[in-house]
Design a protein around this motif. Structure first.
Motif, PDB file in Angstrom:
ATOM      1  N   SER A 227       4.715  -2.871  -4.405  1.00 62.34           N
ATOM      2  CA  SER A 227       4.045  -2.359  -5.597  1.00 62.34           C
ATOM      3  C   SER A 227       3.166  -1.143  -5.307  1.00 62.34           C
ATOM      4  CB  SER A 227       3.184  -3.464  -6.221  1.00 62.34           C
ATOM      5  OG  SER A 227       2.087  -3.794  -5.377  1.00 62.34           O
ATOM      6  N   TYR A 228       3.333  -0.540  -4.132  1.00 60.23           N
ATOM      7  CA  TYR A 228       2.444   0.561  -3.748  1.00 60.23           C
ATOM      8  C   TYR A 228       2.530   1.732  -4.721  1.00 60.23           C
ATOM      9  CZ  TYR A 228       0.104   4.158  -1.014  1.00 60.23           C
ATOM     10  OH  TYR A 228      -0.749   5.138  -0.610  1.00 60.23           O
ATOM     11  N   ARG A 229       3.724   2.002  -5.239  1.00 58.43           N
ATOM     12  CA  ARG A 229       3.874   3.123  -6.177  1.00 58.43           C
ATOM     13  C   ARG A 229       2.973   2.963  -7.388  1.00 58.43           C
ATOM     14  NH1 ARG A 229      10.274   4.737  -6.852  1.00 58.43           N
ATOM     15  NH2 ARG A 229      10.710   5.194  -4.662  1.00 58.43           N
ATOM     16  N   GLU A 230       2.856   1.742  -7.857  1.00 59.53           N
ATOM     17  CA  GLU A 230       2.035   1.500  -9.042  1.00 59.53           C
ATOM     18  C   GLU A 230       0.549   1.349  -8.719  1.00 59.53           C
ATOM     19  OE1 GLU A 230       6.139  -0.012 -10.178  1.00 59.53           O
ATOM     20  OE2 GLU A 230       4.855  -0.119  -8.409  1.00 59.53           O
ATOM     21  N   ASN A 231       0.239   0.731  -7.585  1.00 60.13           N
ATOM     22  CA  ASN A 231      -1.140   0.300  -7.349  1.00 60.13           C
ATOM     23  C   ASN A 231      -1.888   1.040  -6.235  1.00 60.13           C
ATOM     24  OD1 ASN A 231      -0.900  -1.888  -9.315  1.00 60.13           O
ATOM     25  ND2 ASN A 231       0.480  -2.829  -7.830  1.00 60.13           N
ATOM     26  N   LYS A 232      -1.173   1.850  -5.476  1.00 58.24           N
ATOM     27  CA  LYS A 232      -1.779   2.690  -4.435  1.00 58.24           C
ATOM     28  C   LYS A 232      -2.617   1.867  -3.443  1.00 58.24           C
ATOM     29  CE  LYS A 232       0.175   6.059  -6.523  1.00 58.24           C
ATOM     30  NZ  LYS A 232       1.470   6.545  -6.014  1.00 58.24           N
ATOM     31  N   ILE A 233      -3.641   2.510  -2.856  1.00 56.82           N
ATOM     32  CA  ILE A 233      -4.421   1.885  -1.791  1.00 56.82           C
ATOM     33  C   ILE A 233      -5.186   0.662  -2.295  1.00 56.82           C
ATOM     34  CG2 ILE A 233      -6.356   2.181  -0.190  1.00 56.82           C
ATOM     35  CD1 ILE A 233      -3.860   3.531   0.757  1.00 56.82           C
ATOM     36  N   GLY A 234      -5.728   0.762  -3.500  1.00 59.29           N
ATOM     37  CA  GLY A 234      -6.492  -0.357  -4.045  1.00 59.29           C
ATOM     38  C   GLY A 234      -5.645  -1.614  -4.166  1.00 59.29           C
ATOM     39  N   GLY A 235      -4.441  -1.447  -4.672  1.00 60.87           N
ATOM     40  CA  GLY A 235      -3.536  -2.585  -4.814  1.00 60.87           C
ATOM     41  C   GLY A 235      -3.043  -3.089  -3.475  1.00 60.87           C
ATOM     42  N   LEU A 236      -2.875  -2.184  -2.526  1.00 60.52           N
ATOM     43  CA  LEU A 236      -2.437  -2.567  -1.182  1.00 60.52           C
ATOM     44  C   LEU A 236      -3.465  -3.502  -0.554  1.00 60.52           C
ATOM     45  CD1 LEU A 236      -0.078  -1.776   0.845  1.00 60.52           C
ATOM     46  CD2 LEU A 236      -1.763  -0.263   1.909  1.00 60.52           C
ATOM     47  N   ALA A 237      -4.750  -3.131  -0.682  1.00 62.66           N
ATOM     48  CA  ALA A 237      -5.816  -3.956  -0.110  1.00 62.66           C
ATOM     49  C   ALA A 237      -6.004  -5.254  -0.893  1.00 62.66           C
ATOM     50  CB  ALA A 237      -7.124  -3.166  -0.082  1.00 62.66           C
ATOM     51  N   ALA A 238      -5.961  -5.157  -2.231  1.00 62.65           N
ATOM     52  CA  ALA A 238      -6.205  -6.337  -3.073  1.00 62.65           C
ATOM     53  C   ALA A 238      -5.163  -7.416  -2.841  1.00 62.65           C
ATOM     54  CB  ALA A 238      -6.220  -5.928  -4.545  1.00 62.65           C
ATOM     55  N   GLN A 239      -3.919  -7.016  -2.627  1.00 64.37           N
ATOM     56  CA  GLN A 239      -2.854  -8.000  -2.419  1.00 64.37           C
ATOM     57  C   GLN A 239      -2.662  -8.325  -0.940  1.00 64.37           C
ATOM     58  OE1 GLN A 239       0.632  -7.204  -5.419  1.00 64.37           O
ATOM     59  NE2 GLN A 239      -0.421  -5.253  -5.046  1.00 64.37           N
ATOM     60  N   GLY A 240      -2.744  -7.314  -0.074  1.00 56.64           N
ATOM     61  CA  GLY A 240      -2.502  -7.522   1.347  1.00 56.64           C
ATOM     62  C   GLY A 240      -3.619  -8.261   2.046  1.00 56.64           C
ATOM     63  N   LEU A 241      -4.856  -8.067   1.585  1.00 56.82           N
ATOM     64  CA  LEU A 241      -6.004  -8.752   2.184  1.00 56.82           C
ATOM     65  C   LEU A 241      -6.651  -9.742   1.230  1.00 56.82           C
ATOM     66  CD1 LEU A 241      -7.721  -5.750   4.031  1.00 56.82           C
ATOM     67  CD2 LEU A 241      -6.393  -7.599   5.061  1.00 56.82           C
ATOM     68  N   GLY A 242      -6.194  -9.740  -0.028  1.00 51.41           N
ATOM     69  CA  GLY A 242      -6.757 -10.637  -1.027  1.00 51.41           C
ATOM     70  C   GLY A 242      -5.790 -11.745  -1.380  1.00 51.41           C
ATOM     71  N   THR A 243      -4.983 -11.509  -2.416  1.00 55.61           N
ATOM     72  CA  THR A 243      -4.022 -12.532  -2.837  1.00 55.61           C
ATOM     73  C   THR A 243      -2.881 -11.929  -3.639  1.00 55.61           C
ATOM     74  OG1 THR A 243      -3.722 -14.529  -4.156  1.00 55.61           O
ATOM     75  CG2 THR A 243      -5.439 -13.023  -4.871  1.00 55.61           C
ATOM     76  N   SER A 244      -1.683 -12.450  -3.421  1.00 56.81           N
ATOM     77  CA  SER A 244      -0.525 -12.018  -4.192  1.00 56.81           C
ATOM     78  C   SER A 244      -0.489 -12.675  -5.567  1.00 56.81           C
ATOM     79  CB  SER A 244       0.767 -12.347  -3.427  1.00 56.81           C
ATOM     80  OG  SER A 244       0.834 -13.731  -3.121  1.00 56.81           O
ATOM     81  N   MET A 245      -1.438 -13.584  -5.839  1.00 58.94           N
ATOM     82  CA  MET A 245      -1.514 -14.201  -7.166  1.00 58.94           C
ATOM     83  C   MET A 245      -1.767 -13.161  -8.253  1.00 58.94           C
ATOM     84  SD  MET A 245      -3.672 -17.710  -6.711  1.00 58.94           S
ATOM     85  CE  MET A 245      -3.299 -18.896  -5.423  1.00 58.94           C
ATOM     86  N   LEU A 246      -2.232 -11.987  -7.865  1.00 59.52           N
ATOM     87  CA  LEU A 246      -2.472 -10.917  -8.827  1.00 59.52           C
ATOM     88  C   LEU A 246      -1.194 -10.509  -9.549  1.00 59.52           C
ATOM     89  CD1 LEU A 246      -4.883  -8.726  -6.651  1.00 59.52           C
ATOM     90  CD2 LEU A 246      -5.507 -10.079  -8.663  1.00 59.52           C
ATOM     91  N   GLN A 247      -0.049 -10.846  -8.957  1.00 61.99           N
ATOM     92  CA  GLN A 247       1.233 -10.493  -9.566  1.00 61.99           C
ATOM     93  C   GLN A 247       1.744 -11.544 -10.550  1.00 61.99           C
ATOM     94  OE1 GLN A 247       2.999  -7.812  -9.582  1.00 61.99           O
ATOM     95  NE2 GLN A 247       2.080  -6.602  -7.956  1.00 61.99           N
ATOM     96  N   ILE A 248       1.037 -12.657 -10.692  1.00 61.46           N
ATOM     97  CA  ILE A 248       1.516 -13.741 -11.558  1.00 61.46           C
ATOM     98  C   ILE A 248       1.839 -13.279 -12.985  1.00 61.46           C
ATOM     99  CG2 ILE A 248       0.758 -15.838 -12.753  1.00 61.46           C
ATOM    100  CD1 ILE A 248       1.933 -16.410 -10.083  1.00 61.46           C
ATOM    101  N   PRO A 249       0.974 -12.496 -13.643  1.00 61.30           N
ATOM    102  CA  PRO A 249       1.325 -12.043 -15.004  1.00 61.30           C
ATOM    103  C   PRO A 249       2.645 -11.287 -15.056  1.00 61.30           C
ATOM    104  CG  PRO A 249      -0.989 -11.647 -14.566  1.00 61.30           C
ATOM    105  CD  PRO A 249      -0.373 -12.038 -13.261  1.00 61.30           C
ATOM    106  N   ASN A 250       2.910 -10.456 -14.039  1.00 66.07           N
ATOM    107  CA  ASN A 250       4.163  -9.699 -13.998  1.00 66.07           C
ATOM    108  C   ASN A 250       5.356 -10.611 -13.720  1.00 66.07           C
ATOM    109  OD1 ASN A 250       2.798  -7.240 -14.397  1.00 66.07           O
ATOM    110  ND2 ASN A 250       2.387  -7.045 -12.201  1.00 66.07           N
TER     111      ASN A 250
END
Length: 363
Positions: A227-250
């Motif tokens: 999802s890097y194209r859509e979310n850039k560095i912020g999304g990379l960190a949020a999912q890579g170091l946070g949680t992939s649950m952020l993708q549940i709505p999608n």
């Protein structure tokens, strides 16, 4: 008459803020249990390992105090998620300690069920008498500890039995079980339930723990890269170091978006178990954390130097990691998930299966 009683009891439960729903019990309470484990057993193990590496005994003492409170931390975390009133919450300390001790290796699962029972009973009587200070703690502790005596041993034994089968099967059939454990744990991690709590409850260590770690990393790093194209560095960190649950709505809108991460986990699992023989011998909770806060990799590292009690019970021993061990950890935790998920997602984009904005998250 029965309908009136049912309405009356339902109204009473609502008044006492008791919700017997999957969201509060299966998602919030289970996730909170993992937080309790993290704030006690996991962090205590990390501190203890630092004490061993730095030859600083005081750190070992701190780590021992942290791990000693594991049962209490889990139970209180569960009570907090259930929105238990203060006297119930405080009383769960004793209940958690009893359930964790009597549950043995399967203590986390025992704590989960028994803390629910104790909290439910305590919340039923909370603030209903003028001597709430006595009644609520008395009911919570007596019910909880009594339940622990009768239920914790069989619940703990059942959890250990299931975990032992998974660990044994992974040792016997590392390729097949590497795929299965990795794929299942990765999916569980992304769902709104706790993969960390599941790994802890089953005591997943050794190769099975390595496979679970591989699957969790595949989903976190996989979604972050895909999802890097859509979310850039912020999304990379949020999912890579946070949680992939952020993708549940999608994923709910378009389940096919799961394919890059699932393929990454299917490939990453047997690479971990067969190619690198990667074992996660730290606290079992680490097997279900992936790269969230780097807890998974840290668990592998602490397991090398200070194997957990569960790992020792399965014959694992402390070791000095080789260069290949470090390479395997990096490849399984980051490189393979990133490369596989990126390749699969790019193929899906070219075929217009993944469209622009499909993987966009709110960061």
């Amino acid at each position: 008459m029965s309908e009136q009683k049912e309405k009356g009891f339902s109204a009473y439960l609502k008044e006492q803020n008791i919700e017997l729903t999957f969201d509060r019990i299966g998602i919030k309470a289970l996730g909170a249990m993992a937080h309790g484990l993290f704030a006690s057993l996991l962090i205590g193990t990390i501190i203890n390992t630092l004490g061993n590496l730095l030859k600083f005994p005081f750190l070992n003492e701190i780590g021992a105090y942290a791990t000693a409170g594991t049962g209490a931390a889990m139970a209180v975390s569960i009570g907090y998620a259930l929105q238990a009133p203060p006297f119930v919450l405080y009383s769960l300390v004793a209940v958690g300690q009893a359930a964790n001790k009597l549950g043995g290796a399967g203590g986390p699962l025992a704590v989960f069920f028994i803390a629910l029972i104790a909290a439910f009973c305590g919340m039923l009587v909370s603030k209903r008498t003028r001597i709430d200070l006595i009644v609520t703690p008395f009911v919570t502790i007596v019910v909880g500890v009594t339940a622990a005596y009768f239920l914790a041993p069989p619940i703990g034994a059942f959890a250990s039995w299931i975990g032992n089968i998974i660990i044994w099967a992974t040792e016997m059939r590392p390729f097949i079980m590497g795929i299965l454990v990795s794929a299942i744990m990765g999916i569980v991690l992304t769902l709104p339930i706790s993969s960390a709590a599941l790994a802890a409850a089953l005591g997943l260590v050794g190769l099975a723990g390595g496979a679970a770690h591989a699957g969790c990393c595949a989903h976190m790093i996989g979604f972050a890269v895909a999802s890097y194209r859509e979310n850039k560095i912020g999304g990379l960190a949020a999912q890579g170091l946070g949680t992939s649950m952020l993708q549940i709505p999608n994923l709910l809108k378009k389940p096919v978006l799961w394919i890059p991460a699932v393929v990454a986990s299917i490939i990453n699992g047997p690479v971990a178990t067969v190619v690198f023989r990667l074992k996660q011998n730290g606290p079992p909770i680490s097997s279900g954390m992936g790269t969230s806060g780097l807890v998974g990799p840290i668990g592998v590292i602490t397991g090398w130097y200070t194997p957990s009690e569960q790992a020792l019970a399965h014959g694992e021993v402390a070791m000095i990691p080789t260069a290949m061990d470090w390479i395997g950890l990096i490849m399984v935790s980051v490189v393979i998930p990133a490369v596989v998920a990126w390749i699969v997602s790019e193929i899906m984009r070219k075929k217009e299966i993944i469209e622009p904005g499909d993987l966009k998250i709110e960061v």
